[in-house]
Design a protein around this motif. Sequence first.
Motif, PDB file in Angstrom:
ATOM      1  N   UNK A 152     -20.332  69.150  20.286  1.00 24.56           N
ATOM      2  CA  UNK A 152     -21.269  69.550  19.235  1.00 24.56           C
ATOM      3  C   UNK A 152     -22.624  68.869  19.435  1.00 24.56           C
ATOM      4  N   UNK A 153     -22.587  67.600  19.812  1.00 25.31           N
ATOM      5  CA  UNK A 153     -23.830  66.865  20.052  1.00 25.31           C
ATOM      6  C   UNK A 153     -24.617  67.498  21.192  1.00 25.31           C
ATOM      7  N   UNK A 154     -23.921  67.864  22.262  1.00 22.92           N
ATOM      8  CA  UNK A 154     -24.604  68.484  23.410  1.00 22.92           C
ATOM      9  C   UNK A 154     -25.216  69.833  23.026  1.00 22.92           C
ATOM     10  N   UNK A 155     -24.497  70.621  22.245  1.00 26.24           N
ATOM     11  CA  UNK A 155     -25.024  71.917  21.836  1.00 26.24           C
ATOM     12  C   UNK A 155     -26.204  71.762  20.876  1.00 26.24           C
ATOM     13  N   UNK A 156     -26.158  70.748  20.036  1.00 26.80           N
ATOM     14  CA  UNK A 156     -27.303  70.481  19.161  1.00 26.80           C
ATOM     15  C   UNK A 156     -28.532  70.079  19.985  1.00 26.80           C
ATOM     16  N   UNK A 157     -28.309  69.307  21.040  1.00 31.05           N
ATOM     17  CA  UNK A 157     -29.415  68.941  21.931  1.00 31.05           C
ATOM     18  C   UNK A 157     -30.019  70.176  22.578  1.00 31.05           C
TER      19      UNK A 157
END
Length: 222
Positions: A152-157
């Motif tokens: 999720x963090x990577x996709x938010x980035x």
Amino acid sequence: MNSSQQRGSSIRSQARRSELIATGRKLFADTSYDALSMDDIAHHAGVAKGLIYYYFKSKRGYYLAIVEDSVAELVTLAAGGAELPRALRVRGTVDAYLRFAQHNEAAYRTIITGGVGFDTQVQEIRDAVRTGLVSTVAEGAYGHHDIPPIARLALLGWLSSVEWLTLEWLEYREELQREIPRDLLVRMLRHTLDTIEEFVPECPAPPPDPDWHPFTGRRDTL
């Protein structure tokens, strides 16, 4: 008033509210928030000013309703194409996002930059649309939206890059057709999904689509 009359009144009321929101979206697309008075809005809508206050309480309430309506449209557009193969669905999500920004520039800028000054309610709306879009991309990539925090963090980035790249592209869209930023963002997402797989093997990147390539026209990658 019986129940049938109440339902009819409710339907008419909702239709009138929707008409006012549609008018507001057109007005705010061409004119800044501060430059439009409630008198201006009522004049363009062809209604008494009191009717706008009845439905939205204030100019700010009206503005927020317009932003929320725009957000709902953006999420709906991005979530389309559920019947497509995963790789093409992800590509379709990116294309829908850019099309929305292209044709709803004022609303898009409001969603991304936070509205008039630092507007906490617009920030909340933006956070909601980010959550919805990350879920949509995860659904398209993995077939489900329940993903680990790292993913999720990577996709938010990646989505943050999407937002600001799109804002920049809007300044140059006469020179760069939508396909260019779309294919650039798809390539960036491909790398993000590959990186997620390295960190979280249980989230494998979608297999490359063998029939489509974003720059050559051959369909051989996401």
